[in-house]
Design an enzyme around this catalytic site. Structure first.
Site, PDB file in Angstrom:
ATOM      1  N   HIS A 116      -6.228   3.337  -3.927  1.00  0.00           N
ATOM      2  CA  HIS A 116      -6.099   3.594  -2.482  1.00  0.00           C
ATOM      3  C   HIS A 116      -6.362   5.076  -2.174  1.00  0.00           C
ATOM      4  CE1 HIS A 116      -5.153   2.449   1.519  1.00  0.00           C
ATOM      5  NE2 HIS A 116      -3.904   2.820   1.561  1.00  0.00           N
TER       6      HIS A 116
ATOM      7  N   HIS B 196      -5.037   9.690   0.565  1.00  0.00           N
ATOM      8  CA  HIS B 196      -4.992   8.939   1.821  1.00  0.00           C
ATOM      9  C   HIS B 196      -5.463   9.772   3.012  1.00  0.00           C
ATOM     10  CE1 HIS B 196      -3.483   5.834   4.583  1.00  0.00           C
ATOM     11  NE2 HIS B 196      -3.244   5.086   3.525  1.00  0.00           N
TER      12      HIS B 196
ATOM     13  N   HIS C  11       3.412  -2.471   3.198  1.00  0.00           N
ATOM     14  CA  HIS C  11       3.555  -1.110   2.670  1.00  0.00           C
ATOM     15  C   HIS C  11       4.893  -0.952   1.970  1.00  0.00           C
ATOM     16  CE1 HIS C  11       0.796  -0.842   6.118  1.00  0.00           C
ATOM     17  NE2 HIS C  11       0.176   0.085   5.409  1.00  0.00           N
TER      18      HIS C  11
ATOM     19  N   ASP D  94       0.796  -1.225   0.000  1.00  0.00           N
ATOM     20  CA  ASP D  94       0.000   0.000   0.000  1.00  0.00           C
ATOM     21  C   ASP D  94       0.830   1.277   0.000  1.00  0.00           C
ATOM     22  OD1 ASP D  94      -2.070  -1.801   0.261  1.00  0.00           O
ATOM     23  OD2 ASP D  94      -3.045  -0.708   1.886  1.00  0.00           O
TER      24      ASP D  94
HETATM   25 ZN   LIG Z   1      -2.679   3.130   3.202  1.00  0.00          ZN
END
Ligand SMILES: [Zn+2]
Length: 287
Positions: A155, A159, A258, A104
């Site tokens: 995503h 964010h 991540h 991510d």
């Molecule tokens: Zn994230």
């Protein structure tokens, strides 16, 4: 003054960009899109007018300040990613015996390429949940992700920690702008998945994702690569990631990790992937 206050709040909010699970940890300069979005939201207007260069962009189409690529080592309190009360349509498992690795918050020009190298060397496909403005800024990495056969996931544009409570016009705009940035970098690519920041899904968000034919995906295993406040960085974090994944992954797991600002991820997975391959089939989520 209310606008100024809203912009300040957004500035604080955008500091939560460091990862899916760790709010307000980065000391990076605020990003222009957040301030613009919040100011627009305070007026009740749609956040921005969609444009090829993205929301709140400077005339050059670039954010006023790019986020730091160095790891965050601040000691701010953090919380666990939201895992309770998920809507029923949110997927936490692959639906088969196969295991899906998900990465991510990128693309990150420093940390995504070495991770892609590790995946390629091991002939493994994964899923990348991309942040829109970073996809805009680093299109070559997005193209490489797509060209090498990995699955793409939206995503959100920037964010936001409070994304799940943003108004309809903002959410609709954000998801579309993110897909547009990804597709500008990788024309014709499929974007079948959506992951809300911090895993904060709700049925309203999922509805907007469904309009774009995206399925909401959560995770079953959290590698805790965002918990630098608790587990540190470097070898200590590599050890933490390794233990988390080895101890918790089972058939059908979706694993959260991540790449953005996480230099230890590629190193950890260089060892983890052979371990995982000996036990599971690793897949990119089906497109
Ligand atoms: Zn994230």
């Amino acid at each position: 003054m209310r606008r100024a206050a809203a912009a300040l709040l957004a500035t604080l909010t955008i500091l939560a960009l460091s990862s899916c699970g760790s709010p307000a940890k980065s000391k990076a300069a605020p990003l222009e899109p957040a301030s613009t979005a919040a100011a627009a939201s305070a007026t009740g207007e749609p956040a921005v007018t969609p444009s090829p260069s993205g929301p709140g962009s400077s005339p050059s189409g670039k954010p006023s300040a790019k986020p730091s690529t160095s790891p965050s080592t601040s000691r701010s309190p953090s919380r666990s990613p939201g895992t309770g009360g998920l809507p029923k349509d949110v997927v936490k498992r692959t639906g088969s015996d196969s295991v899906a690795l998900t990465f991510d918050d990128g693309p990150d020009p420093v940390n995504t390429p070495p991770l892609l190298d590790v995946l390629k060397q091991n002939n493994v496909k994964a899923t990348f949940c991309l942040v829109g403005f970073r996809a805009r800024d680093y299109p070559a990495i997005v193209k490489r992700i797509a060209d090498e056969g990995h699955t793409l996931c939206n995503h959100t544009w920037q964010h936001l920690q409070d994304f799940s409570t943003r108004d309809d016009s903002y959410v609709r705009w954000d998801l579309k702008a993110t897909n547009d940035a990804i597709l500008a970098a990788a024309p014709g690519a499929k974007i079948k998945y959506f992951r809300a920041p911090y895993g904060n899904f709700n049925t309203r968000l999922d509805g907007f994702a469904a309009e774009l034919r995206m399925k909401p995906i959560h995770w079953e295993v959290d590698d805790e690569s965002w918990r630098t406040d608790k587990y540190g960085v470097g070898p200590a974090m590599i050890d933490r990631i390794t233990k988390q994944v080895q101890n918790n992954t089972r058939r059908g797991s979706i694993v959260l990790s991540h790449d953005n600002k996480k230099p230890w991820t590629a190193t950890a997975y260089a060892s983890l992937i052979p371990w995982l391959k000996a036990r599971f089939e690793l897949i990119g989520l089906p497109e």
